[in-house]
Design a protein around this motif. Structure first.
Motif, short mmCIF file in Angstrom:
data_model
loop_
_atom_site.label_atom_id
_atom_site.label_comp_id
_atom_site.label_asym_id
_atom_site.label_seq_id
_atom_site.Cartn_x
_atom_site.Cartn_y
_atom_site.Cartn_z
N SER A 1 -1.31 1.65 -4.35
CA SER A 1 -2.41 1.82 -5.29
C SER A 1 -2.58 3.37 -5.34
CB SER A 1 -3.77 1.29 -4.44
OG SER A 1 -3.82 1.74 -3.17
N ASN B 1 2.46 -4.40 -1.27
CA ASN B 1 1.90 -5.63 -0.48
C ASN B 1 2.76 -6.75 -1.09
OD1 ASN B 1 -0.20 -3.79 -0.78
ND2 ASN B 1 -1.73 -4.99 0.01
N ASP C 1 -3.51 5.31 4.13
CA ASP C 1 -3.22 4.11 3.27
C ASP C 1 -2.01 3.73 3.13
OD1 ASP C 1 -1.93 5.89 1.68
OD2 ASP C 1 -3.36 6.18 0.13
N SER C 2 -1.42 2.95 2.61
CA SER C 2 -0.11 2.18 2.90
C SER C 2 1.01 3.20 2.54
CB SER C 2 0.09 0.96 2.25
OG SER C 2 -0.56 0.84 0.76
N SER D 1 -6.97 4.56 -4.48
CA SER D 1 -6.64 3.79 -2.85
C SER D 1 -7.60 4.20 -1.76
CB SER D 1 -5.23 4.55 -2.57
OG SER D 1 -5.32 5.84 -2.20
N THR D 2 -7.50 3.63 -0.85
CA THR D 2 -8.37 3.96 0.36
C THR D 2 -8.40 5.48 0.81
OG1 THR D 2 -6.41 3.40 1.92
CG2 THR D 2 -8.21 1.56 1.51
N HIS E 1 -3.65 1.49 9.75
CA HIS E 1 -4.48 1.65 8.34
C HIS E 1 -5.87 1.56 8.80
CE1 HIS E 1 -6.07 -0.02 4.41
NE2 HIS E 1 -4.77 0.42 4.09
N TYR F 1 3.89 -4.38 -6.42
CA TYR F 1 3.05 -3.52 -5.30
C TYR F 1 3.75 -3.68 -3.89
CZ TYR F 1 -1.75 -2.52 -3.84
OH TYR F 1 -3.05 -2.02 -3.06
N HIS G 1 -10.92 -8.42 -1.91
CA HIS G 1 -11.41 -7.65 -3.01
C HIS G 1 -11.77 -8.45 -4.28
CE1 HIS G 1 -9.26 -4.53 -0.53
NE2 HIS G 1 -10.11 -3.71 -1.21
N PHE H 1 3.63 -6.45 5.75
CA PHE H 1 4.49 -5.80 4.81
C PHE H 1 4.59 -4.33 5.21
CE2 PHE H 1 0.17 -4.91 2.64
CZ PHE H 1 0.28 -3.63 2.19
N MET H 2 3.43 -3.87 5.78
CA MET H 2 3.58 -2.41 6.49
C MET H 2 4.61 -2.12 7.56
SD MET H 2 -0.47 -1.54 6.29
CE MET H 2 -1.54 -1.79 4.75
N GLU I 1 -7.75 -3.26 -6.44
CA GLU I 1 -7.73 -4.88 -6.00
C GLU I 1 -8.75 -5.60 -6.60
OE1 GLU I 1 -6.22 -5.28 -2.27
OE2 GLU I 1 -4.48 -4.01 -2.45
N TYR J 1 -8.27 -0.14 7.57
CA TYR J 1 -9.03 -1.64 7.82
C TYR J 1 -8.84 -1.79 9.16
CZ TYR J 1 -8.54 -1.85 2.59
OH TYR J 1 -8.58 -1.61 1.41
N HIS K 1 -12.00 -0.05 -4.79
CA HIS K 1 -10.44 -0.26 -4.78
C HIS K 1 -10.02 -1.11 -5.89
CE1 HIS K 1 -6.63 -1.37 -3.13
NE2 HIS K 1 -6.67 -0.28 -2.20
P1 13P Z 1 -4.18 1.03 0.48
O1 13P Z 1 -2.57 1.39 0.13
O2 13P Z 1 -5.12 1.65 -0.71
O3 13P Z 1 -4.79 1.43 1.75
O4 13P Z 1 -4.20 -0.55 0.15
C1 13P Z 1 -3.69 -1.46 1.08
C2 13P Z 1 -4.36 -2.66 0.82
O5 13P Z 1 -4.07 -3.69 1.63
C3 13P Z 1 -5.76 -2.58 0.30
O6 13P Z 1 -6.00 -4.09 0.49
#
Ligand code: 13P
Ligand code: SF4
Length: 379
Positions: A165, A150, A76-77, A251-252, A56, A148, A212, A99-100, A237, A58, A235
């Motif tokens: 997202s 997550n 992104d996810s 989303s990211t 990811h 979601y 966020h 969760f990913m 969130e 992040y 974002h």
């Molecule tokens: P994205 O799917 O936008 O990458 O978001 C995942 C996430 O955990 C954002 O905090």
């Protein structure tokens, strides 16, 4: 149709989410020599284990670079889920949060799914325990359950749809057009933003992201005054007061795409600061500033860093890949029946996203690109 918002306070709303414990486990930087050795060893192990890294935005920049350089993905996810499911490797190393990793395992039960630290979780997941969530659903049997990504596998197993997202707004708009009322969990800000965008009737679980939730609209407005040419990327969130100031909400991947698409060369970015690595690498001539999380007088202006994402490290990847086959450290294991139930709403989302991609391709309008086209290109 009339829009209503019904708030639901889940019973654990005051519970600690283990943030301090997560920070305590963020590995220290091993230094350049150890980093180089570890990267070499990981490259060997990836080959030996027929493995690929799915990361990811992040996570640490070095991990993102390594994932790209070794044929993996940074995304992104939604992209991570799709890449892991479609890639032929027999082992996936998921550099992100739990969760990913669970989503990768749900979609590919035959693969080994490893995480650098499988305790890396998410405040949204922690704030939505499956038993309480299930009772909430039982109280509202007339609503379509949309969760979601997550969330835990058990929460997904209770859902009709899983969304990320990048496609949440489109999926809820589609359900709303069919006259369905929504039960949404767990992120209250994302839920409220989707409700505002679509006009859907949504009942919201009251979870939030510890990162966020901290962005401050007043400080953001002041920063924006100092840099009026800057585009504000947010974002969803983030709180409503912050998304209200945004030029782009997404989303990211969608935020990264917007940074490339918009004419300006200065941006204020309201999401985890890990994303700045990718933005700066793609657009080296542009300037990216983190959105403020602190009020006036604070010693730190922005500390938007997810402590669980920060638990991912080269050492963790090396340890997971180097541990014995069949007794791996950081291996994701799920109950087969639960995983099968959770797979249904995830696959519904993937099919929706694939169909949407086809529709955009046919229309030739790529203005809302990003998640749908990153790995495929608009051609
Ligand atoms: P994205 O799917 O936008 O990458 O978001 C995942 C996430 O955990 C954002 O905090
Ligand atoms: Fe969860 Fe927030 Fe971390 Fe994303 S940034 S993984 S939503 S705690």
């Amino acid at each position: 149709m009339q829009t209503i918002t019904v708030q639901y306070d889940h019973p654990d709303s005051g519970a600690s989410c283990g943030l301090k414990g997560a920070w305590a486990r963020v590995p220290s930087d091993p230094g350049p020599a150890e980093r180089a050795r570890s990267e070499r060893r990981i490259r060997e192990l990836l080959q030996e284990r027929d493995a690929v890294i799915v990361a990811h935005y992040y996570v640490d920049g070095a991990l993102q670079e390594l994932a790209r350089a070794t044929g993996g993905c940074v995304g992104d996810s939604l992209e991570m889920a799709r890449f892991g499911a479609e890639h032929p490797a027999s082992t996936l190393v998921v550099a992100g949060v739990r969760f990913m990793g669970e989503t990768a395992k749900i979609l590919s039960p035959e693969k080994t799914v490893l995480m650098p630290d499988d305790d890396a979780t998410c405040s949204l997941d922690l704030g939505c325990p499956a038993d309480a969530f299930s009772r909430f659903c039982d109280q509202h049997p007339d609503r379509t359950v949309v969760v979601y990504a997550n969330t835990s596998a058990a929460v997904k197993a209770r859902a009709d749809w899983v969304v990320t997202s990048s496609v949440g707004k489109d999926i809820v708009a589609y359900l709303h057009a069919r006259g369905e009322k929504i039960l949404w969990a767990p992120d209250r800000h994302l839920g409220a933003w989707i409700q505002q965008q679509t006009g859907a009737d949504m009942l919201l679980w009251q979870g939030s992201c510890v990162v966020h939730d901290e962005f401050k609209a007043d400080e953001l407005a002041l920063l924006s005054k100092d840099y009026p040419e800057a585009a504000i990327l947010v974002h969803p969130e983030s709180p409503a007061s912050v998304t209200a100031l945004a030029h782009v909400v997404g989303s990211t991947t969608q935020l990264i795409a917007a940074a490339g698409r918009l004419e300006t060369d200065r941006f204020i970015v309201a999401t985890d600061q890990g994303i700045l690595h990718d933005m700066q690498m793609r657009y080296p001539h542009k300037h990216f500033m983190p959105a403020p999380t602190a009020g006036q007088g604070a010693s730190c202006k922005s500390c938007a860093t997810c402590p669980w994402m920060a638990m991912n490290s080269l050492g963790g990847i090396e340890r997971a890949l180097g541990s014995g086959i069949g007794s791996e450290i950081g291996s994701i294991e799920l109950d087969a029946a639960l995983a099968q139930a959770a797979r249904v709403p995830i696959e519904r989302m993937l099919k929706f996203a694939a169909d949407a991609k086809q529709r955009v391709r046919a229309s030739g309008d790529f203005s809302n690109d990003g998640a749908l086209f990153k790995h495929f290109g608009p051609a």
